[in-house]
Design a protein around this motif. Sequence first.
Motif, PDB file in Angstrom:
ATOM      1  N   VAL A  27     -77.656   6.862 -47.001  1.00 22.02           N
ATOM      2  CA  VAL A  27     -76.340   7.135 -46.584  1.00 22.02           C
ATOM      3  C   VAL A  27     -76.041   8.467 -47.022  1.00 22.02           C
ATOM      4  O   VAL A  27     -75.556   9.476 -46.301  1.00 22.02           O
ATOM      5  CB  VAL A  27     -75.222   6.213 -46.867  1.00 22.02           C
ATOM      6  N   ALA A  28     -76.357   8.638 -48.460  1.00 15.21           N
ATOM      7  CA  ALA A  28     -76.221  10.006 -48.946  1.00 15.21           C
ATOM      8  C   ALA A  28     -76.971  11.032 -48.510  1.00 15.21           C
ATOM      9  O   ALA A  28     -76.649  12.052 -48.278  1.00 15.21           O
ATOM     10  CB  ALA A  28     -76.313   9.848 -50.515  1.00 15.21           C
ATOM     11  N   LEU A  29     -78.186  10.742 -48.052  1.00 17.29           N
ATOM     12  CA  LEU A  29     -79.210  11.980 -48.017  1.00 17.29           C
ATOM     13  C   LEU A  29     -79.717  12.025 -46.504  1.00 17.29           C
ATOM     14  O   LEU A  29     -80.218  12.899 -46.062  1.00 17.29           O
ATOM     15  CB  LEU A  29     -80.437  11.392 -48.718  1.00 17.29           C
ATOM     16  N   GLY A  30     -79.148  11.094 -45.625  1.00 15.39           N
ATOM     17  CA  GLY A  30     -79.466  11.326 -44.084  1.00 15.39           C
ATOM     18  C   GLY A  30     -78.266  11.796 -43.359  1.00 15.39           C
ATOM     19  O   GLY A  30     -77.328  11.862 -43.647  1.00 15.39           O
ATOM     20  N   THR A  31     -78.638  12.116 -42.136  1.00 20.35           N
ATOM     21  CA  THR A  31     -77.629  12.730 -41.257  1.00 20.35           C
ATOM     22  C   THR A  31     -76.978  11.555 -40.434  1.00 20.35           C
ATOM     23  O   THR A  31     -77.563  10.195 -40.551  1.00 20.35           O
ATOM     24  CB  THR A  31     -78.252  13.602 -39.988  1.00 20.35           C
ATOM     25  N   ILE A  32     -75.996  11.743 -39.825  1.00 19.05           N
ATOM     26  CA  ILE A  32     -75.478  10.479 -39.167  1.00 19.05           C
ATOM     27  C   ILE A  32     -76.163   9.920 -38.203  1.00 19.05           C
ATOM     28  O   ILE A  32     -76.022   8.807 -37.990  1.00 19.05           O
ATOM     29  CB  ILE A  32     -73.911  11.090 -38.621  1.00 19.05           C
ATOM     30  N   SER A  33     -76.894  10.724 -37.603  1.00 21.20           N
ATOM     31  CA  SER A  33     -77.919  10.318 -36.572  1.00 21.20           C
ATOM     32  C   SER A  33     -79.006   9.208 -37.100  1.00 21.20           C
ATOM     33  O   SER A  33     -79.365   8.098 -36.584  1.00 21.20           O
ATOM     34  CB  SER A  33     -78.572  11.281 -35.821  1.00 21.20           C
ATOM     35  N   VAL A  35     -78.866   7.899 -40.190  1.00 19.86           N
ATOM     36  CA  VAL A  35     -78.319   6.459 -40.613  1.00 19.86           C
ATOM     37  C   VAL A  35     -77.866   5.747 -39.607  1.00 19.86           C
ATOM     38  O   VAL A  35     -78.034   4.329 -39.689  1.00 19.86           O
ATOM     39  CB  VAL A  35     -76.943   6.796 -41.590  1.00 19.86           C
ATOM     40  N   ALA A  36     -77.459   5.977 -38.533  1.00 20.73           N
ATOM     41  CA  ALA A  36     -77.207   4.955 -37.372  1.00 20.73           C
ATOM     42  C   ALA A  36     -78.264   4.515 -36.724  1.00 20.73           C
ATOM     43  O   ALA A  36     -78.294   3.333 -36.511  1.00 20.73           O
ATOM     44  CB  ALA A  36     -76.460   5.919 -36.197  1.00 20.73           C
ATOM     45  N   GLU A  37     -79.495   5.195 -36.869  1.00 19.34           N
ATOM     46  CA  GLU A  37     -80.612   4.648 -36.187  1.00 19.34           C
ATOM     47  C   GLU A  37     -81.108   3.347 -37.301  1.00 19.34           C
ATOM     48  O   GLU A  37     -81.584   2.440 -36.859  1.00 19.34           O
ATOM     49  CB  GLU A  37     -81.625   5.640 -36.151  1.00 19.34           C
ATOM     50  N   LYS A  38     -81.120   3.735 -38.337  1.00 18.67           N
ATOM     51  CA  LYS A  38     -81.422   2.700 -39.555  1.00 18.67           C
ATOM     52  C   LYS A  38     -80.708   1.319 -39.388  1.00 18.67           C
ATOM     53  O   LYS A  38     -80.948   0.181 -39.646  1.00 18.67           O
ATOM     54  CB  LYS A  38     -81.481   3.214 -40.906  1.00 18.67           C
ATOM     55  N   VAL A  39     -79.355   1.691 -39.321  1.00 17.30           N
ATOM     56  CA  VAL A  39     -78.249   0.776 -39.214  1.00 17.30           C
ATOM     57  C   VAL A  39     -78.511  -0.147 -37.875  1.00 17.30           C
ATOM     58  O   VAL A  39     -78.136  -1.475 -37.761  1.00 17.30           O
ATOM     59  CB  VAL A  39     -76.956   1.146 -39.451  1.00 17.30           C
ATOM     60  N   GLY A  40     -78.742   0.392 -36.723  1.00 14.00           N
ATOM     61  CA  GLY A  40     -78.907  -0.190 -35.430  1.00 14.00           C
ATOM     62  C   GLY A  40     -77.726   0.096 -34.776  1.00 14.00           C
ATOM     63  O   GLY A  40     -77.268  -0.833 -33.659  1.00 14.00           O
TER      64      GLY A  40
END
Length: 263
Positions: A27-33, A35-40
């Motif tokens: 969450v800290a190092l990723g872009t919103i896109s 993070v959203a992709e990893k969360v699903g």
Amino acid sequence: MLSSGTVNLPKRLRQVAIFLWQHPGDVALGTISQVAEKVGVQPSTLVRFAQIFGFSGFSDFQSLFKEHVKASLPEGRAIEGAADEPGATGADLHFLRGMVSASQASLGRIESRFDVEAFDAMIELLAGADMIYVIGSKRAFPVTSYLSLTLSQQGMRNVLVDNVGSTALDQVACTGPGDVVLAVSFSPYNSITPDLVAVARERNARVLTITDSAFSPLVPLSDRWVEVVESDFAGFRSLAASLAVGIALVHGVAVRRRKEIGS
């Protein structure tokens, strides 16, 4: 606030909360896109989650995680480095290094954040049990099957609730007030384990849990629980930390019982 259990979230936002709990570095190092992709989920879901807790948007919310992971940034970099490393020595070795890094990160979390008090209490309860019932399914089953074997090798009576022949409910129906259930469960928590633990709880057995977040359905059913978060690489999740904690529990119980016999 999330770990208090007082926040009731819809399914998608609960999915976000579990990911944030387990992967603050992402969450800290990723872009919103990313993070959203990893969360699903969609990026808008992350924004909505942030706004529920009073933040203007995801960037504002993300700053909390950036502060949180400063001390553990090398851990995150180690995993990223394994993923980005050129495959000059072959794809298999590249994958092995990635899994080793994920396992090291999982074990590192035990050093940095672990509930020692709960761990000690779990050992005491297991040491005093008439019978230990070990419950875990799907990804948790390799952990519970090995713990059952190790308990047996240490001379401790136990039952591995393996659901062979769909007999799991019959097995836990034999639990009683003098027994202890040791349950292992990981997200997405879509297994039979919570139902089995609930039956044992109704029969007044004590319940101890190894799980990966306060959002686990086993937490409200547990007398004591410890959190173990496993890292993954290329979609494959480590079990190193779960096995280490489980084996340490068995060792602790064996030591307690030998002391009781000696006294």
